[in-house]
Design a protein around this motif. Sequence first.
Motif, PDB file in Angstrom:
ATOM      1  N   GLU A   1       0.811  -1.216   0.000  1.00 10.64           N
ATOM      2  CA  GLU A   1       0.000   0.000   0.000  1.00 10.64           C
ATOM      3  C   GLU A   1       0.848   1.272   0.000  1.00 10.64           C
ATOM      4  O   GLU A   1       0.463   2.286  -0.569  1.00 10.64           O
ATOM      5  CB  GLU A   1      -0.917  -0.017   1.232  1.00 10.64           C
ATOM      6  N   ASP A   2       2.022   1.220   0.629  1.00 10.76           N
ATOM      7  CA  ASP A   2       2.873   2.418   0.684  1.00 10.76           C
ATOM      8  C   ASP A   2       4.003   2.393  -0.336  1.00 10.76           C
ATOM      9  O   ASP A   2       4.889   3.247  -0.333  1.00 10.76           O
ATOM     10  CB  ASP A   2       3.462   2.588   2.087  1.00 10.76           C
ATOM     11  N   GLY A   3       4.016   1.386  -1.231  1.00 11.14           N
ATOM     12  CA  GLY A   3       5.107   1.250  -2.191  1.00 11.14           C
ATOM     13  C   GLY A   3       5.211   2.426  -3.147  1.00 11.14           C
ATOM     14  O   GLY A   3       4.211   3.014  -3.562  1.00 11.14           O
ATOM     15  N   ALA A   4       6.460   2.765  -3.516  1.00  8.79           N
ATOM     16  CA  ALA A   4       6.705   3.799  -4.523  1.00  8.79           C
ATOM     17  C   ALA A   4       6.905   3.107  -5.867  1.00  8.79           C
ATOM     18  O   ALA A   4       7.747   2.218  -5.973  1.00  8.79           O
ATOM     19  CB  ALA A   4       7.939   4.614  -4.148  1.00  8.79           C
ATOM     20  N   PHE A   5       6.125   3.488  -6.880  1.00 13.67           N
ATOM     21  CA  PHE A   5       6.199   2.773  -8.149  1.00 13.67           C
ATOM     22  C   PHE A   5       6.282   3.727  -9.345  1.00 13.67           C
ATOM     23  O   PHE A   5       5.351   3.863 -10.127  1.00 13.67           O
ATOM     24  CB  PHE A   5       5.038   1.783  -8.304  1.00 13.67           C
ATOM     25  N   PRO A   6       7.417   4.412  -9.519  1.00 13.80           N
ATOM     26  CA  PRO A   6       7.611   5.221 -10.722  1.00 13.80           C
ATOM     27  C   PRO A   6       7.665   4.328 -11.951  1.00 13.80           C
ATOM     28  O   PRO A   6       7.969   3.129 -11.848  1.00 13.80           O
ATOM     29  CB  PRO A   6       8.960   5.898 -10.472  1.00 13.80           C
TER      30      PRO A   6
ATOM     31  N   ASP B   1       3.687   8.946 -23.059  1.00 12.17           N
ATOM     32  CA  ASP B   1       2.277   8.545 -23.025  1.00 12.17           C
ATOM     33  C   ASP B   1       2.128   7.108 -22.505  1.00 12.17           C
ATOM     34  O   ASP B   1       1.224   6.812 -21.713  1.00 12.17           O
ATOM     35  CB  ASP B   1       1.652   8.655 -24.424  1.00 12.17           C
ATOM     36  N   CYS B   2       3.016   6.229 -22.952  1.00 17.49           N
ATOM     37  CA  CYS B   2       2.969   4.830 -22.483  1.00 17.49           C
ATOM     38  C   CYS B   2       3.224   4.758 -20.981  1.00 17.49           C
ATOM     39  O   CYS B   2       2.566   3.986 -20.262  1.00 17.49           O
ATOM     40  CB  CYS B   2       3.992   3.984 -23.229  1.00 17.49           C
ATOM     41  N   GLN B   3       4.181   5.548 -20.492  1.00 21.77           N
ATOM     42  CA  GLN B   3       4.458   5.578 -19.058  1.00 21.77           C
ATOM     43  C   GLN B   3       3.227   6.039 -18.270  1.00 21.77           C
ATOM     44  O   GLN B   3       2.884   5.448 -17.238  1.00 21.77           O
ATOM     45  CB  GLN B   3       5.632   6.520 -18.766  1.00 21.77           C
ATOM     46  N   ALA B   4       2.574   7.085 -18.757  1.00 19.04           N
ATOM     47  CA  ALA B   4       1.395   7.616 -18.070  1.00 19.04           C
ATOM     48  C   ALA B   4       0.253   6.599 -18.053  1.00 19.04           C
ATOM     49  O   ALA B   4      -0.434   6.439 -17.032  1.00 19.04           O
ATOM     50  CB  ALA B   4       0.937   8.907 -18.750  1.00 19.04           C
TER      51      ALA B   4
ATOM     52  N   TYR C   1       9.653   0.253  -6.154  1.00 20.96           N
ATOM     53  CA  TYR C   1       9.289  -0.749  -7.158  1.00 20.96           C
ATOM     54  C   TYR C   1       9.300  -0.049  -8.522  1.00 20.96           C
ATOM     55  O   TYR C   1       8.256   0.363  -9.025  1.00 20.96           O
ATOM     56  CB  TYR C   1       7.906  -1.332  -6.877  1.00 20.96           C
ATOM     57  N   LYS C   2      10.460   0.112  -9.097  1.00 21.35           N
ATOM     58  CA  LYS C   2      10.552   0.850 -10.358  1.00 21.35           C
ATOM     59  C   LYS C   2      10.044  -0.031 -11.495  1.00 21.35           C
ATOM     60  O   LYS C   2      10.625  -1.084 -11.795  1.00 21.35           O
ATOM     61  CB  LYS C   2      11.982   1.295 -10.624  1.00 21.35           C
ATOM     62  N   ILE C   3       8.958   0.407 -12.125  1.00 19.35           N
ATOM     63  CA  ILE C   3       8.320  -0.353 -13.203  1.00 19.35           C
ATOM     64  C   ILE C   3       8.899   0.097 -14.544  1.00 19.35           C
ATOM     65  O   ILE C   3       9.157   1.279 -14.749  1.00 19.35           O
ATOM     66  CB  ILE C   3       6.796  -0.122 -13.189  1.00 19.35           C
ATOM     67  N   GLU C   4       9.090  -0.862 -15.448  1.00 26.94           N
ATOM     68  CA  GLU C   4       9.476  -0.521 -16.815  1.00 26.94           C
ATOM     69  C   GLU C   4       8.470  -1.102 -17.790  1.00 26.94           C
ATOM     70  O   GLU C   4       8.095  -2.278 -17.685  1.00 26.94           O
ATOM     71  CB  GLU C   4      10.861  -1.059 -17.167  1.00 26.94           C
ATOM     72  N   VAL C   5       8.008  -0.272 -18.737  1.00 26.77           N
ATOM     73  CA  VAL C   5       7.218  -0.753 -19.869  1.00 26.77           C
ATOM     74  C   VAL C   5       8.124  -0.690 -21.092  1.00 26.77           C
ATOM     75  O   VAL C   5       8.596   0.372 -21.474  1.00 26.77           O
ATOM     76  CB  VAL C   5       5.919   0.071 -20.072  1.00 26.77           C
ATOM     77  N   ALA C   6       8.418  -1.857 -21.655  1.00 28.37           N
ATOM     78  CA  ALA C   6       9.309  -1.943 -22.811  1.00 28.37           C
ATOM     79  C   ALA C   6       8.512  -2.469 -23.995  1.00 28.37           C
ATOM     80  O   ALA C   6       7.996  -3.592 -23.954  1.00 28.37           O
ATOM     81  CB  ALA C   6      10.480  -2.866 -22.505  1.00 28.37           C
ATOM     82  N   LEU C   7       8.395  -1.646 -25.028  1.00 25.93           N
ATOM     83  CA  LEU C   7       7.647  -2.024 -26.231  1.00 25.93           C
ATOM     84  C   LEU C   7       8.622  -2.339 -27.355  1.00 25.93           C
ATOM     85  O   LEU C   7       9.478  -1.514 -27.702  1.00 25.93           O
ATOM     86  CB  LEU C   7       6.708  -0.899 -26.659  1.00 25.93           C
ATOM     87  N   LEU C   8       8.513  -3.542 -27.906  1.00 29.43           N
ATOM     88  CA  LEU C   8       9.344  -3.955 -29.026  1.00 29.43           C
ATOM     89  C   LEU C   8       8.455  -4.622 -30.061  1.00 29.43           C
ATOM     90  O   LEU C   8       7.840  -5.664 -29.792  1.00 29.43           O
ATOM     91  CB  LEU C   8      10.438  -4.922 -28.561  1.00 29.43           C
ATOM     92  N   LYS C   9       8.340  -3.996 -31.226  1.00 26.28           N
ATOM     93  CA  LYS C   9       7.509  -4.520 -32.318  1.00 26.28           C
ATOM     94  C   LYS C   9       6.100  -4.846 -31.822  1.00 26.28           C
ATOM     95  O   LYS C   9       5.569  -5.933 -32.071  1.00 26.28           O
ATOM     96  CB  LYS C   9       8.165  -5.747 -32.944  1.00 26.28           C
ATOM     97  N   ASP C  10       5.523  -3.902 -31.072  1.00 26.44           N
ATOM     98  CA  ASP C  10       4.140  -3.958 -30.571  1.00 26.44           C
ATOM     99  C   ASP C  10       3.918  -4.987 -29.455  1.00 26.44           C
ATOM    100  O   ASP C  10       2.786  -5.251 -29.072  1.00 26.44           O
ATOM    101  CB  ASP C  10       3.131  -4.215 -31.712  1.00 26.44           C
ATOM    102  N   THR C  11       4.994  -5.569 -28.920  1.00 18.04           N
ATOM    103  CA  THR C  11       4.882  -6.439 -27.756  1.00 18.04           C
ATOM    104  C   THR C  11       5.354  -5.667 -26.528  1.00 18.04           C
ATOM    105  O   THR C  11       6.480  -5.156 -26.511  1.00 18.04           O
ATOM    106  CB  THR C  11       5.715  -7.723 -27.920  1.00 18.04           C
ATOM    107  N   ALA C  12       4.473  -5.587 -25.536  1.00 20.04           N
ATOM    108  CA  ALA C  12       4.801  -4.860 -24.303  1.00 20.04           C
ATOM    109  C   ALA C  12       5.259  -5.840 -23.230  1.00 20.04           C
ATOM    110  O   ALA C  12       4.587  -6.852 -22.979  1.00 20.04           O
ATOM    111  CB  ALA C  12       3.589  -4.086 -23.812  1.00 20.04           C
TER     112      ALA C  12
END
Length: 390
Positions: A89-94, A109-112, A138-149
């Motif tokens: 509940e208190d985790g930081a997740f940029p 936009d993808c990050q948001a 908890y640093k999250i990464e969204v990685a898009l490669l050829k439309d696969t997230a």
Amino acid sequence: MQKVELIATATFGLEAVVAEEVKKLGCEEVRVDNGKVTFRAGLSAIPRANLWLRTADRVRLKLGEFRATTFEELFEQTKALPWEEWIPEDGAFPVEGKSVKSTLFSVPDCQAIVKKAVVERLKQTYRRDWFEETGPLYKIEVALLKDTATLTIDTSGPGLHKRGYRQWIGAAPLKETLAAAMILLSRWQPDQVLYDPFCGSGTIPIEAALIGQNIAPGLNRSFASEQWPTIPRALWREARAEAHDLAAYGRKLEIIGTDIDGEVLKVARHNAAEAAVEGQIHFQRMAVGEWRTRKKYGCLIGNPPYGERLGSRGELAGLYRNLRELMQQLDSWSFYLLTADERLEYQLGKQASKKRKLYNGNLKVDYYQFFGPRPPRPKPVGSAEKEAEG
């Protein structure tokens, strides 16, 4: 035990080296892709991988992977992932991101969108509308490669190359992970001599000493996931205790580092002391052409100066001349040289046994490997007596 899917990210060209390290940790379903090695293991693999991987950049926890060509698809499929199993509940997740050859090319936009989807998921679990994010990271990464997230959480914090010993650095420092890879690729053994004639701030000799004494490279630093309540503290204690038990602190090594810059050698000695391996390395101010040894077999591993690291072409020509002479003198040694200079083989008058393309930061380099003859294996104890009897 709960199984998790992890990704060890890797510098281009080092994926196979990282995969070999992962397999030695006993992990399953190891798969190699460009820039990463994916594997499955129990929760204990998170502390063990962070402590032991010498050549990986960081260890990520994989939450999910799916095709996404619209923001709606990205939002809904991100929201469907079990974020509450990891983020308290208190985790930081940029959220950070990257996009390569994908319809969703706007990284901000993808990050948001991902941030909003995770918040909506956690709202359902914790029954609240606002998250202060004052707890563990908890640093999250969204990685898009050829439309696969691919959605991951970073378990490492600062990159794994930050061992904790390099408080001071010289000019054009070599990354610790790349230095370790150079040593592992050389197949150097702790009972052999290792010599670095361009040691600078000491990264190659120090990494060699850590490998030679089997000291886990992450033993003297902390990691982001050490603060995660999902991973029992006991697993971290056990992993660190195991690392101490497996270290061969008493093993004597013969590692030499020389450089013409006396000031940078002060930095090297300080860094070696921080890594607690100063007694295993002999540092000396000396030009490459001045060094002599009676050892018949050994490994020379170095990152010769080039480009901005050298003042003039005359200096470079002199350096290559000295190195060529040294190779002729030590004709039963193996030489391993990392450089961006594509004329190295011509300058040395010798073709490399093997050449591997790597990257030192954003700079393309080649790792030239000149193999010497294999040292003779020591005879088993008692063999001399048996030969005498025969």
